[in-house]
Design an enzyme around this catalytic site. Structure first.
Site, PDB file in Angstrom:
ATOM      1  N   LYS A  71       0.812  -1.170   0.222  1.00  0.00           N
ATOM      2  CA  LYS A  71       0.000  -0.038  -0.085  1.00  0.00           C
ATOM      3  C   LYS A  71       0.860   1.241  -0.148  1.00  0.00           C
ATOM      4  O   LYS A  71       0.611   2.282  -0.499  1.00  0.00           O
ATOM      5  CB  LYS A  71      -0.899   0.144   1.065  1.00  0.00           C
ATOM      6  CG  LYS A  71      -2.026  -0.843   1.036  1.00  0.00           C
ATOM      7  CD  LYS A  71      -2.884  -1.038   2.237  1.00  0.00           C
ATOM      8  CE  LYS A  71      -4.263  -0.292   2.141  1.00  0.00           C
ATOM      9  NZ  LYS A  71      -5.177  -0.418   3.370  1.00  0.00           N
ATOM     10  N   ASP A 108      -9.966   4.213   1.946  1.00  0.00           N
ATOM     11  CA  ASP A 108     -10.149   3.811   3.273  1.00  0.00           C
ATOM     12  C   ASP A 108     -10.910   4.633   3.940  1.00  0.00           C
ATOM     13  O   ASP A 108     -11.708   4.533   4.879  1.00  0.00           O
ATOM     14  CB  ASP A 108      -8.903   3.246   3.829  1.00  0.00           C
ATOM     15  CG  ASP A 108      -8.241   1.963   3.543  1.00  0.00           C
ATOM     16  OD1 ASP A 108      -9.034   1.074   3.011  1.00  0.00           O
ATOM     17  OD2 ASP A 108      -6.980   1.733   3.464  1.00  0.00           O
ATOM     18  N   ALA A 138      -3.460   2.317   8.738  1.00  0.00           N
ATOM     19  CA  ALA A 138      -5.115   2.494   8.659  1.00  0.00           C
ATOM     20  C   ALA A 138      -5.433   4.049   9.557  1.00  0.00           C
ATOM     21  O   ALA A 138      -6.353   4.594   9.118  1.00  0.00           O
ATOM     22  CB  ALA A 138      -5.924   1.276   9.415  1.00  0.00           C
TER      23      ALA A 138
HETATM   24  P1  NAP Z   1      -0.394  -1.430  11.090  1.00  0.00           P
HETATM   25  O1  NAP Z   1       0.237  -0.268  10.244  1.00  0.00           O
HETATM   26  O2  NAP Z   1       0.404  -2.640  11.416  1.00  0.00           O
HETATM   27  O3  NAP Z   1      -0.468  -0.641  12.553  1.00  0.00           O
HETATM   28  C1  NAP Z   1      -0.901  -1.621  13.870  1.00  0.00           C
HETATM   29  C2  NAP Z   1      -1.252  -0.743  14.872  1.00  0.00           C
HETATM   30  O4  NAP Z   1      -1.604  -1.621  15.930  1.00  0.00           O
HETATM   31  C3  NAP Z   1      -0.060  -0.035  15.438  1.00  0.00           C
HETATM   32  O5  NAP Z   1      -0.823   1.315  15.962  1.00  0.00           O
HETATM   33  C4  NAP Z   1       0.441  -0.580  16.296  1.00  0.00           C
HETATM   34  O6  NAP Z   1       1.124   0.017  17.435  1.00  0.00           O
HETATM   35  C5  NAP Z   1      -0.686  -1.228  17.087  1.00  0.00           C
HETATM   36  N1  NAP Z   1      -0.514  -2.481  17.906  1.00  0.00           N
HETATM   37  C6  NAP Z   1      -0.021  -3.791  17.249  1.00  0.00           C
HETATM   38  N2  NAP Z   1       0.165  -4.456  18.360  1.00  0.00           N
HETATM   39  C7  NAP Z   1       0.105  -3.767  19.646  1.00  0.00           C
HETATM   40  C8  NAP Z   1       0.213  -4.221  21.074  1.00  0.00           C
HETATM   41  N3  NAP Z   1       0.383  -5.385  21.417  1.00  0.00           N
HETATM   42  N4  NAP Z   1      -0.061  -3.305  21.856  1.00  0.00           N
HETATM   43  C9  NAP Z   1      -0.402  -1.900  21.409  1.00  0.00           C
HETATM   44  N5  NAP Z   1      -0.639  -1.520  20.197  1.00  0.00           N
HETATM   45  C10 NAP Z   1      -0.342  -2.472  19.101  1.00  0.00           C
HETATM   46  O7  NAP Z   1      -1.752  -2.195  10.439  1.00  0.00           O
HETATM   47  P2  NAP Z   1      -2.859  -1.252  10.116  1.00  0.00           P
HETATM   48  O8  NAP Z   1      -2.857  -1.336   8.329  1.00  0.00           O
HETATM   49  O9  NAP Z   1      -2.891   0.101  10.546  1.00  0.00           O
HETATM   50  O10 NAP Z   1      -4.301  -2.241  10.229  1.00  0.00           O
HETATM   51  C11 NAP Z   1      -4.517  -1.804  11.857  1.00  0.00           C
HETATM   52  C12 NAP Z   1      -5.855  -2.757  12.026  1.00  0.00           C
HETATM   53  O11 NAP Z   1      -6.795  -2.407  11.258  1.00  0.00           O
HETATM   54  C13 NAP Z   1      -5.552  -4.249  11.446  1.00  0.00           C
HETATM   55  O12 NAP Z   1      -6.446  -4.872  12.299  1.00  0.00           O
HETATM   56  C14 NAP Z   1      -6.354  -3.923  10.092  1.00  0.00           C
HETATM   57  O13 NAP Z   1      -6.853  -5.500   9.903  1.00  0.00           O
HETATM   58  C15 NAP Z   1      -7.380  -3.041  10.316  1.00  0.00           C
HETATM   59  N6  NAP Z   1      -7.982  -2.746   9.125  1.00  0.00           N
HETATM   60  C16 NAP Z   1      -9.441  -2.777   8.895  1.00  0.00           C
HETATM   61  C17 NAP Z   1      -9.809  -2.019   7.543  1.00  0.00           C
HETATM   62  C18 NAP Z   1     -11.264  -2.236   7.261  1.00  0.00           C
HETATM   63  O14 NAP Z   1     -11.840  -2.276   6.386  1.00  0.00           O
HETATM   64  N7  NAP Z   1     -12.142  -2.669   8.346  1.00  0.00           N
HETATM   65  C19 NAP Z   1      -9.080  -1.510   6.898  1.00  0.00           C
HETATM   66  C20 NAP Z   1      -7.660  -1.271   7.284  1.00  0.00           C
HETATM   67  C21 NAP Z   1      -7.216  -1.900   8.434  1.00  0.00           C
HETATM   68  P3  NAP Z   1       2.856   0.294  17.081  1.00  0.00           P
HETATM   69  O15 NAP Z   1       2.892   1.327  16.097  1.00  0.00           O
HETATM   70  O16 NAP Z   1       3.364   0.543  18.563  1.00  0.00           O
HETATM   71  O17 NAP Z   1       3.575  -0.909  16.434  1.00  0.00           O
END
Ligand code: NAP
Length: 279
Positions: A71, A108, A138
């Site tokens: 992405k 998104d 996200a």
């Molecule tokens: P990403 O860039 O990998 O970000 C992950 C986020 O989760 C970061 O803020 C990370 O914090 C946090 N995190 C992970 N493990 C953690 C922990 N143990 N304690 C505290 N914070 C933690 O992923 P993303 O693309 O933003 O996606 C995030 C979520 O949104 C995923 O579950 C994804 O499936 C979902 N999503 C859904 C849609 C939808 O259409 N509904 C669209 C996009 C994404 P750090 O920065 O500290 O690692």
């Protein structure tokens, strides 16, 4: 030689890709609207992505979605990047234009807002602060969208503070960054609370942010949609908040791409949800 019309093809590109629900969703819409077209998953490693993107249009592809891990990298490959994709720093929807150029957009944020508008029609985002948990990819789309609909203040908190500070830098003074340990204390007058972390997702760590100060009038939304009813949403609902799950965002972010590729604005309704859930 007979000049048959070309059957439009679209795809989702990721690595891995087997988990993606997009083929089920687009396949359902194609069938529902009687469109002769196909939408397929393609597993492609980052190193091969630029080459593939030049070949796909020649094969009859009219566009594609890109997902993890492409992405962000796609912005360097695309010829035209929309302002919102550039600001978010990621794209998820590509159009292969007739002039050979690749156009990249990010849907998104609009999908996120459409989900809330559809499932919480009384939500008034401009009436008070929003809390955004998480500062990953996200979260950037969510923050951009919340600013666009007039949220006056966004309280942003992330385990890794530097990522939240970067969003503050890119999106400006409406963003107030708080330490992750302070998350429970940001909620008592929040009108909107969004979980953009992967906490609570099947296979990831449990959601562990205490919600004892949740505003019972808040609208809470979890981007995680596996499971559909997450621990965050269960606890928020127990405290009287209105809750919306994350599946609708997935469905709504897909609609603009489908319309551009196949010429039909698809409806996001209960039948669409069920089609994806049962796939
Ligand atoms: P990403 O860039 O990998 O970000 C992950 C986020 O989760 C970061 O803020 C990370 O914090 C946090 N995190 C992970 N493990 C953690 C922990 N143990 N304690 C505290 N914070 C933690 O992923 P993303 O693309 O933003 O996606 C995030 C979520 O949104 C995923 O579950 C994804 O499936 C979902 N999503 C859904 C849609 C939808 O259409 N509904 C669209 C996009 C994404 P750090 O920065 O500290 O690692």
């Amino acid at each position: 030689m007979t000049d048959y019309p070309r059957i439009p093809l679209a795809a989702v590109l990721g690595h891995p890709i087997a988990h993606s629900r997009s083929p089920a969703l687009h396949g359902y819409w194609l069938k529902r609207y009687g469109i002769k077209g196909h939408y397929i998953p393609i597993d492609i490693a980052p190193v091969d992505l630029p080459r593939l993107l030049r070949i796909l249009p020649e094969l009859g592809f009219v566009g594609c979605n890109v997902t993890i891990p492409h992405k962000e990298a796609i912005l360097q490959i695309a010829d035209v990047v929309t302002d919102r994709a550039a600001l978010i720093g990621a794209a998820n929807t590509l159009i292969f234009r007739k002039d050979g150029k690749i156009h990249a957009d990010n849907t998104d944020g609009s999908g996120f807002i459409a989900n809330l508008r559809q499932n919480a029609p009384d939500w008034k985002p401009a009436s008070g602060p929003a809390v955004v948990l998480g500062a990953g990819g996200a979260a950037r789309a969510v923050v951009a969208a919340l600013i666009e609909v007039g949220v006056p203040e966004i309280r942003l908190t992330n385990r890794t503070r530097a990522r939240a500070d970067a969003i503050r830098h890119d999106f400006g003074a409406k963003i107030h960054v708080h330490e992750w340990t302070q998350a429970p204390n940001l909620m008592d007058d929040a009108v909107t609370v969004i979980n953009t972390t992967s906490l609570g997702m099947t296979g990831k760590q449990d959601f562990h942010v205490p919600l004892y100060r949740m505003n019972p009038k808040a609208l809470c939304n979890d981007l995680v949609y596996t499971p559909l009813k997450t621990q965050f949403l269960i606890e928020a609902e127990d405290r009287g908040a209105t809750v919306v799950d994350g599946l609708g965002m997935l469905l709504h972010q897909a609609a603009p791409g489908f319309e551009r590729w196949f010429g039909q604005r698809p409806e996001v309704d209960e039948a669409t949800r069920q089609a994806v859930l049962s796939a």
